[in-house]
Design a protein around this motif. Structure first.
Motif, PDB file in Angstrom:
ATOM      1  N   VAL A   1       0.853  -1.194   0.000  1.00  0.00           N
ATOM      2  CA  VAL A   1       0.000   0.000   0.000  1.00  0.00           C
ATOM      3  C   VAL A   1       0.883   1.236   0.000  1.00  0.00           C
ATOM      4  O   VAL A   1       1.743   1.398   0.878  1.00  0.00           O
ATOM      5  CB  VAL A   1      -0.925   0.034   1.233  1.00  0.00           C
TER       6      VAL A   1
ATOM      7  N   ASP B   1      -4.454   6.269   6.146  1.00  0.00           N
ATOM      8  CA  ASP B   1      -4.326   5.120   5.248  1.00  0.00           C
ATOM      9  C   ASP B   1      -3.159   4.219   5.660  1.00  0.00           C
ATOM     10  O   ASP B   1      -3.243   2.991   5.577  1.00  0.00           O
ATOM     11  CB  ASP B   1      -4.127   5.588   3.805  1.00  0.00           C
TER      12      ASP B   1
ATOM     13  N   ALA C   1      -3.359   0.313   6.797  1.00  0.00           N
ATOM     14  CA  ALA C   1      -2.594  -0.725   6.107  1.00  0.00           C
ATOM     15  C   ALA C   1      -1.786  -1.563   7.096  1.00  0.00           C
ATOM     16  O   ALA C   1      -1.703  -2.795   6.955  1.00  0.00           O
ATOM     17  CB  ALA C   1      -1.671  -0.086   5.066  1.00  0.00           C
TER      18      ALA C   1
END
Length: 430
Positions: free
Chosen positions: A155, A162, A166
């Motif tokens: 990722v 984010d 991940a």
């Protein structure tokens, strides 16, 4: 000789296609194969490619002289080790060498120990220290599950939220055992480029460079995929960058024959490069042919692939001299609707013969099968690789898209801009 190729994707169809052209090939088998390999080889649908003993029994029974292992999973599982121990010529590294792809932590340690330029990184075996590191470094940042995750364990996090998600996904089991260790890297910038090498005896024999398109949609938008298109050569790569990439692959190959990483590596080493402002750096190593890079690299290879693979498998790199065509190659992937998410299978495919009537066009099958009615149908996310050769980048690109227009199946999905950015020059990445 009789030859066995393990795998079922577009990469394996391209490899089988190149091997089938050789006068040295007698009977060609592909296990399990797909709807396209069935036209040029004998598919062996019931052979478990992860079972070294089963593969060895087949090799002995069919008097196979060379085994070519396409995907990474059998390599990491040690299928090459079992065959090689029995005296079989195998194109593909052993399980230890395959750790260059099977473990990102191993790969980063390999690069660090051998002075191979790559992104700064840290590895973690627990969630909280990894989260603390992410918060300290900030975003953008790259989160990687250590093990094989079918291309889905990486990722590029643009935000801290984010990145944290991940990290949690990895440690909470989203990628199974592959996510028990996590590698966190700085986010490098620049165009990406692939350079594959045949490696044997610590020697690197570089292939032609290629540039893949990972994002699902036009304009490099949408989720990452296994690759939606690719071309070779790569016009934006400077002579200095090419020389630097070749030198890096030579250093990596030499390291596979020296302690503490000596593995008697025999196969393909894939260098995934980022062309950063400081020069080319390795994003990742893979231990097999890239997919779809193989589909544009092998059509440009003029040397007999059986000669090359046999020499690599038998540890005779000095006997290999690679010759490349000056033609351009462009590949456009036709995918199922919904890919890389969920998608339906069993859609009838029409128009391949008409597409291959275009000069320079070859269609490699990735996710196809023949149904009970004898119809060719979709059987995967990436369905077909439409490859066109041309005397110029523009000609190859035009032929590829002309061929794509002739092929139809319900829900056909493709990118319409493969190669378009490179035609604009390096400034398109700035």
């Amino acid at each position: 000789m009789n030859i066995l190729v393990l795998g079922s994707g577009g990469r394996e169809h391209a490899i089988a296609w190149a091997l089938a052209k050789s006068p040295r090939t007698d009977v060609l088998y592909v296990a399990p194969g797909n709807g396209g390999t069935a036209d040029i080889a004998e598919n062996v649908a019931d052979l478990d490619v992860m079972d070294a003993d089963a593969v060895l029994r087949f090799v002995v029974e069919r008097k196979i002289g060379l085994v070519v292992i396409g995907p990474e999973a059998p390599l990491v599982a040690g299928v090459a080790d079992g065959l090689r121990a029995a005296g079989v010529a195998v194109f593909g590294p052993n399980a230890e060498g395959a750790q260059l792809e099977g473990s990102k932590a191993y790969s980063k340690a390999f690069m660090e120990a051998n002075g191979i330029p790559t992104a700064a990184y840290a590895r973690f075996d627990a969630c909280e220290p990894a989260l603390a590191y992410v918060r300290e470094q900030g975003a953008p940042i790259v989160i990687k599950a250590d093990g094989l995750a079918a291309g889905k364990g990486v990722v590029v996090a643009e935000t801290l939220e984010d990145a944290e998600e991940a990290v949690r996904d990895c440690f909470e089991g989203a990628f199974g055992d592959a996510g028990k260790t996590v590698v966190i890297e700085e986010c490098m910038t620049g165009p990406e480029c692939s350079l594959l090498s045949f490696v044997s005896g610590g020697k690197s024999l570089p292939m032609a460079p290629a540039q893949d398109h990972k994002r699902a949609y036009d304009g490099d938008m949408g989720p990452n995929t296994g690759g939606m298109g690719v071309y070779s050569p790569v016009p934006i790569v400077t002579d200095d960058e090419m020389a630097a990439m070749v030198a890096i692959m030579e250093k990596a190959a030499a390291a596979t024959a020296a302690e503490p990483f000596a593995t008697d590596y025999r196969g393909t080493l894939y260098g995934g490069f980022m062309l950063t402002p400081e020069g080319p750096k390795i994003v990742e190593f893979n231990v097999r042919f890239g997919d779809p890079e193989t589909q544009v690299v092998l059509p440009r290879l003029k040397t007999d692939l059986v000669d090359v693979m046999a020499a690599v498998a038998e540890g005779r790199p000095q006997d290999v001299s690679l010759e490349w065509s000056d033609t351009w190659a462009v590949c456009v992937v036709l995918a199922s609707e919904g890919y890389p998410g969920s998608y339906e299978k069993g859609k009838v495919i029409l128009g391949i013969e008409e597409a291959e009537d275009i000069p320079g066009v070859t269609v490699f099958h990735a996710g196809t099968r023949v149904n009970a009615d004898g119809e060719l149908v979709t059987a995967g996310g990436r369905v077909l690789n439409v490859v066109a050769l041309g005397d110029s980048f523009e000609e190859a690109r035009e032929r590829a898209y002309e061929a794509c227009d002739l092929i139809n199946f319900e829900g056909k999905q493709l990118r319409n801009d493969i190669g378009k950015r490179a035609l604009q020059g390096r400034s398109a990445w700035e």
